[in-house]
Scaffold this motif. Structure first.
Motif, PDB file in Angstrom:
ATOM      1  N   HIS A 121       0.864  -1.190   0.000  1.00  0.00           N
ATOM      2  CA  HIS A 121       0.000   0.000   0.000  1.00  0.00           C
ATOM      3  C   HIS A 121       0.893   1.231   0.000  1.00  0.00           C
ATOM      4  O   HIS A 121       2.105   1.117   0.180  1.00  0.00           O
ATOM      5  N   ASP A 123       0.785   5.239   1.940  1.00  0.00           N
ATOM      6  CA  ASP A 123       0.053   5.921   3.012  1.00  0.00           C
ATOM      7  C   ASP A 123      -0.776   7.078   2.449  1.00  0.00           C
ATOM      8  O   ASP A 123      -0.329   7.775   1.530  1.00  0.00           O
ATOM      9  N   HIS A 192       4.730   0.329  -0.081  1.00  0.00           N
ATOM     10  CA  HIS A 192       5.602  -0.486   0.764  1.00  0.00           C
ATOM     11  C   HIS A 192       4.895  -1.753   1.230  1.00  0.00           C
ATOM     12  O   HIS A 192       3.680  -1.798   1.366  1.00  0.00           O
TER      13      HIS A 192
HETATM   14 FE   LIG Z   1       2.150   2.384   5.479  1.00  0.00          FE
END
Ligand SMILES: [Fe+2]
Length: 320
Positions: A121, A123, A192
């Motif tokens: 994903h 952020d 990540h």
């Molecule tokens: Fe994250």
């Protein structure tokens, strides 16, 4: 910094710097270019390295009225538990900068057991993350926002296909271990995946959002189109869209929420595509087939996610 050009696909070795690295060098080489770096030894002499365990964290945060458990991590206000660590100077300067969106709770603590996996994903809210491995060790994979992974429609989670090697073909990526005491800078929008390696792994994060970026990427384009679509729908009297979107967001765990949390969008030089919104919606909907095809993998992943234990504020003096 690595020699590979920013747009070249394939593996690159992440840059490493020492803890006395200057603020100016950090900004010019990594922060303004949005390239990841490990700053080694930042938490080497922190008392937290010896003190922090899950029990200690929960008892210490239970005494802090404004600390709270989110779905997968604990939120803290800046300088909470400050006897346990030193905020790195470069983080302090960025949090205090006028061109940064900050939030009242700018720190997070993650507690993970061995083999915990945070699936692919990036952020939300375009945060820059300063992630220190206080105890334990984690294996990290990072993928550049220039070579994005396929995501579920309208969200920042990559479709789980059970095949990392295949996902990384034609991506610009890096892969490394983050060791105790080291701090990783994760620039905005970098995908990540993280795997915990030690019996207990505790990380401390500072997060913030730059108000302006000069870096353009496919992922930034997707984020901007998502926000433009929200604005368009909200502004054109589709009140039910706004209500529904807010209702869905309120029910989702924090890491899946999609609403931009700041008053204004960041300033960018990303060119707008012709018919960008229509193309964006079609592209997102075209991911539905892939989403359904791999649905079972996502279901089993979400079922094994372990939310953090709640902070028992009433019971704060009791042993765990
Ligand atoms: Fe994250």
């Amino acid at each position: 910094m690595n020699n590979k050009s920013k747009s070249e696909a394939g593996y690159f070795a992440i840059a490493r710097e020492s803890a006395d690295f200057s603020f100016e060098d950090f900004v010019s080489r990594y922060y303004s270019t949005e390239q990841p770096v490990i700053i080694e030894g930042v938490g080497e002499s922190w008392p937290a390295k010896q003190r922090w365990t899950e029990t200690y964290i929960r008892q210490a945060l239970a005494k802090e009225t404004k600390a709270e458990a989110a779905s997968l991590w604990y939120w803290m206000e800046r300088d909470m538990l400050s006897g346990d660590y030193q905020t790195p100077k470069l983080v302090q300067r960025l949090l205090d900068a006028s061109n940064t969106f900050t939030r009242s709770k700018s720190m997070r603590i993650w507690v993970h057991n061995q083999d915990n996996v945070s699936s692919w994903h990036f952020d939300g809210n375009m945060v820059s993350v300063f992630n220190t491995q206080v105890t334990g060790q984690k294996e990290w994979f990072l993928v550049s926002p220039d070579t994005p992974l396929h995501c579920y429609p309208f969200v920042n989670f990559a479709i789980m296909n059970g095949n990392d090697a295949k996902s990384l073909i034609h991506k610009r990526y890096t892969h490394f271990m983050l060791n105790e005491g080291d701090m990783l800078y994760i620039p905005p929008l970098w995908f990540h995946k993280v795997i915990s390696k030690a019996p207990e792994n505790i990380s401390l994060n500072w997060i913030m959002t730059k108000k302006e970026t000069t870096v353009c990427s496919k992922t930034l384009n997707r984020e901007l189109e998502k926000y433009r679509l929200q604005e368009y729908l909200f502004k054109h009297r589709f009140a039910w869209v706004k209500r529904t979107s807010k209702m869905i967001d309120a029910k989702l765990p924090g890491f899946l929420r999609s609403n931009w949390r700041y008053q204004s969008m960041i300033i960018t030089q990303q060119p707008q595509r012709r018919f960008g919104l229509a193309r964006y919606v079609l592209e997102e909907l075209s991911a539905l087939g892939r989403t359904l095809w791999h649905a079972r993998k996502a279901r089993s992943y979400y079922q094994q996610l372990k939310p953090v234990k709640q902070l028992d504020k009433a019971d704060m003096n009791q042993p765990d």
